[in-house]
Design an enzyme around this catalytic site. Structure first.
Site, PDB file in Angstrom:
ATOM      1  N   LYS A 126     -10.377   3.749  -9.885  1.00  0.00           N
ATOM      2  CA  LYS A 126     -10.677   4.986  -9.152  1.00  0.00           C
ATOM      3  C   LYS A 126     -10.988   6.134 -10.099  1.00  0.00           C
ATOM      4  O   LYS A 126     -11.832   6.972  -9.818  1.00  0.00           O
ATOM      5  CB  LYS A 126      -9.501   5.380  -8.258  1.00  0.00           C
ATOM      6  CG  LYS A 126      -9.438   4.565  -6.992  1.00  0.00           C
ATOM      7  CD  LYS A 126      -8.525   5.216  -5.981  1.00  0.00           C
ATOM      8  CE  LYS A 126      -8.540   4.427  -4.688  1.00  0.00           C
ATOM      9  NZ  LYS A 126      -7.597   4.927  -3.718  1.00  0.00           N
ATOM     10  N   LYS A 209     -15.530  -5.495  -2.899  1.00  0.00           N
ATOM     11  CA  LYS A 209     -14.636  -5.377  -1.747  1.00  0.00           C
ATOM     12  C   LYS A 209     -15.250  -4.468  -0.676  1.00  0.00           C
ATOM     13  O   LYS A 209     -15.896  -3.484  -1.022  1.00  0.00           O
ATOM     14  CB  LYS A 209     -13.318  -4.759  -2.248  1.00  0.00           C
ATOM     15  CG  LYS A 209     -12.158  -4.888  -1.311  1.00  0.00           C
ATOM     16  CD  LYS A 209     -10.930  -4.179  -1.876  1.00  0.00           C
ATOM     17  CE  LYS A 209     -11.110  -2.677  -1.872  1.00  0.00           C
ATOM     18  NZ  LYS A 209      -9.906  -1.916  -2.174  1.00  0.00           N
ATOM     19  N   LYS A 212     -13.932   1.809   2.595  1.00  0.00           N
ATOM     20  CA  LYS A 212     -14.389   2.933   3.429  1.00  0.00           C
ATOM     21  C   LYS A 212     -15.353   3.825   2.653  1.00  0.00           C
ATOM     22  O   LYS A 212     -16.077   4.602   3.236  1.00  0.00           O
ATOM     23  CB  LYS A 212     -13.220   3.804   3.910  1.00  0.00           C
ATOM     24  CG  LYS A 212     -11.858   3.315   3.530  1.00  0.00           C
ATOM     25  CD  LYS A 212     -10.710   4.084   4.168  1.00  0.00           C
ATOM     26  CE  LYS A 212      -9.402   3.407   3.809  1.00  0.00           C
ATOM     27  NZ  LYS A 212      -8.260   3.703   4.561  1.00  0.00           N
TER      28      LYS A 212
HETATM   29  P1  TYM Z   1      -5.414   1.353   1.932  1.00  0.00           P
HETATM   30  O1  TYM Z   1      -5.316   2.501   2.852  1.00  0.00           O
HETATM   31  O2  TYM Z   1      -6.464   1.389   0.867  1.00  0.00           O
HETATM   32  O3  TYM Z   1      -5.608   0.012   2.747  1.00  0.00           O
HETATM   33  C1  TYM Z   1      -4.726  -0.306   3.811  1.00  0.00           C
HETATM   34  C2  TYM Z   1      -4.508  -1.801   3.875  1.00  0.00           C
HETATM   35  O4  TYM Z   1      -5.767  -2.476   4.068  1.00  0.00           O
HETATM   36  C3  TYM Z   1      -5.934  -3.475   3.081  1.00  0.00           C
HETATM   37  N1  TYM Z   1      -7.363  -3.574   2.756  1.00  0.00           N
HETATM   38  C4  TYM Z   1      -8.027  -4.734   2.729  1.00  0.00           C
HETATM   39  N2  TYM Z   1      -7.632  -6.001   2.970  1.00  0.00           N
HETATM   40  C5  TYM Z   1      -8.576  -6.968   2.879  1.00  0.00           C
HETATM   41  N3  TYM Z   1      -9.863  -6.708   2.538  1.00  0.00           N
HETATM   42  C6  TYM Z   1     -10.306  -5.460   2.288  1.00  0.00           C
HETATM   43  N4  TYM Z   1     -11.577  -5.229   1.974  1.00  0.00           N
HETATM   44  C7  TYM Z   1      -9.353  -4.392   2.373  1.00  0.00           C
HETATM   45  N5  TYM Z   1      -9.441  -3.053   2.198  1.00  0.00           N
HETATM   46  C8  TYM Z   1      -8.204  -2.571   2.426  1.00  0.00           C
HETATM   47  C9  TYM Z   1      -5.132  -2.976   1.883  1.00  0.00           C
HETATM   48  O5  TYM Z   1      -4.798  -4.034   1.004  1.00  0.00           O
HETATM   49  C10 TYM Z   1      -3.923  -2.379   2.562  1.00  0.00           C
HETATM   50  O6  TYM Z   1      -2.974  -3.387   2.876  1.00  0.00           O
HETATM   51  N6  TYM Z   1      -1.620   2.074  -1.232  1.00  0.00           N
HETATM   52  C11 TYM Z   1      -1.984   1.598   0.075  1.00  0.00           C
HETATM   53  C12 TYM Z   1      -1.261   2.306   1.195  1.00  0.00           C
HETATM   54  C13 TYM Z   1       0.213   2.338   1.070  1.00  0.00           C
HETATM   55  C14 TYM Z   1       1.115   1.272   1.315  1.00  0.00           C
HETATM   56  C15 TYM Z   1       2.395   1.803   1.089  1.00  0.00           C
HETATM   57  C16 TYM Z   1       0.920  -0.057   1.673  1.00  0.00           C
HETATM   58  C17 TYM Z   1       0.947   3.431   0.738  1.00  0.00           C
HETATM   59  N7  TYM Z   1       2.264   3.116   0.748  1.00  0.00           N
HETATM   60  C18 TYM Z   1       3.545   1.011   1.244  1.00  0.00           C
HETATM   61  C19 TYM Z   1       2.062  -0.856   1.812  1.00  0.00           C
HETATM   62  C20 TYM Z   1       3.345  -0.320   1.596  1.00  0.00           C
HETATM   63  C21 TYM Z   1      -3.473   1.802   0.272  1.00  0.00           C
HETATM   64  O7  TYM Z   1      -4.085   2.621  -0.345  1.00  0.00           O
HETATM   65  O8  TYM Z   1      -3.990   1.047   1.268  1.00  0.00           O
END
Ligand code: TYM
Length: 346
Positions: A126, A209, A212
């Site tokens: 990032k 990947k 968004k």
């Molecule tokens: P975030 O908001 O980027 O994504 C949320 C969840 O979606 C999954 N994900 C995907 N899975 C499969 N293929 C994809 N292309 C894809 N894009 C996103 C992510 O793996 C995630 O599970 N840091 C985390 C948010 C977070 C969190 C936590 C998660 C904050 N605190 C505590 C679990 C536990 C994040 O940025 O996810």
């Protein structure tokens, strides 16, 4: 992964509890749905207490326009509910309403080591060559994520593949805290990364990947896309000229084809092997319309329901506030005990 010291931990004393979160930074994608939300719904069972969060504190680690942040928070909350998260069965809330996340996050900033943070690949991706200019919050983000999880003594964290390293860091932070203070207080949380869609790829480039923030809207399915747009995006998805093989092995060097097979499998609750058995020898002229029809059948009702819920923000406010209240009931005693362990006077 890190130099954290192993401590003995009696895992059986922890209530089986699921925690996971999604950032309200832009809209939800099919990656979020298949890699996360759909699996959250599956884990909403008698076996676990489940806690699902809209992690708004994480969203602001990069700039968010306040109006857009509010809208995205409602969208993620609506996405959870429209996909089947029941706010009675699960605790559903937005992170900033439970201040204990930030408080435990600070403690963990003092437990985690800079060397550990420097190894986080998502930060490197990032920040890129711009590392001096990104926010301090973006760098400390994995330590706040550890706090999100450990604030509830969560034992299981369903996530997509891209979050694996962060959950491993959570285990390191828990171990170091337990070791430094000679306690058996935080559990060793298990990442749950399962199913055919733990890494949904971009529809225009199967080596990237689906996210968004990608450049073109055609490379992702947004959970708010309507039936026509969902079908159009799958029909225009990049593929190769070959037909589908009769074994999964035959998809080894065909990332775009493999991705569409995995998406089909995840949407239809089947294995990629079963999809290949059904479509062996099929050309894209047959497979793509079948995938488009399946995706529309599964996703259009969710997008319609999301649209309805997002017009009822007063109801979403009520659900999130009630969820936050229930979350605090679990979080507060755990934070207080952590403060006692550290030696804060209260
Ligand atoms: P975030 O908001 O980027 O994504 C949320 C969840 O979606 C999954 N994900 C995907 N899975 C499969 N293929 C994809 N292309 C894809 N894009 C996103 C992510 O793996 C995630 O599970 N840091 C985390 C948010 C977070 C969190 C936590 C998660 C904050 N605190 C505590 C679990 C536990 C994040 O940025 O996810």
């Amino acid at each position: 992964m890190t130099d954290a010291v192993q401590t003995q931990n009696d895992q059986s004393k922890f209530t089986p509890r699921v925690f996971s979160g999604i950032k309200p930074s832009g809209g939800l994608t099919l990656g979020n749905y298949l890699g996360a939300i759909k699996r959250f719904v599956d884990m909403q069972s008698a076996e676990f207490q489940s806690i699902y969060c809209v992690v708004d504190l994480h969203a602001i680690t990069v700039w968010q326009n306040p109006t857009d942040l509010r809208q995205a928070t409602y969208e993620v909350a609506a996405g959870y509910i429209a996909s089947g998260i029941d706010p009675e069965k699960s605790i559903l809330f937005n992170q900033s309403q439970v201040s204990q996340h930030a408080e435990l996050g600070w403690l963990f900033n003092c437990v985690a080591r800079v060397g550990w943070m420097n190894r986080m690949t998502q930060f490197k991706d990032k920040a890129g060559s711009n590392a001096e200019k990104v926010s301090l919050g973006l760098y400390a983000y994995p330590s706040l994520m550890a706090a999100d999880i450990l604030l509830y003594h969560a034992t299981h964290v369903p996530v997509g593949e891209d979050q694996k390293q962060h959950v491993e860091l959570t285990r390191d932070i828990a171990q170091k805290f337990n070791h430094d203070y000679k306690v058996d207080f935080f559990p060793e949380t298990q990442p749950v990364i399962e199913g055919p869609a733990t890494r949904v790829m971009n529809l225009r480039d199967g080596t990237k990947k689906m996210s968004k923030s990608g450049e073109s809207d055609m490379e992702r399915i947004n959970m708010t896309d309507d039936a026509d747009l969902i079908a159009k995006k799958f029909k225009k998805a990049k593929t190769d000229p070959e037909a589908l093989p009769d074994t999964l092995d035959g998809l080894k060097d065909r990332p775009e084809a493999r991705n569409l097979v995995d998406i089909y499998a995840a949407l239809n609750d089947m294995t990629p092997e079963a999809v290949i058995t059904e479509y062996a020898g099929a050309g894209w002229g047959r497979f793509k319309p079948a995938l488009a029809d399946l995706a529309v059948a599964k996703l259009a009702p969710i997008s319609t329901e999301m649209g309805r819920l997002m017009t009822e923000t007063a109801e979403l406010d009520r659900i999130l506030a009630r969820g936050a209240e229930r979350a605090r009931e679990i979080a507060e005693p755990i934070l207080k005990e952590a403060y006692d362990i550290v030696g804060f006077v209260r």
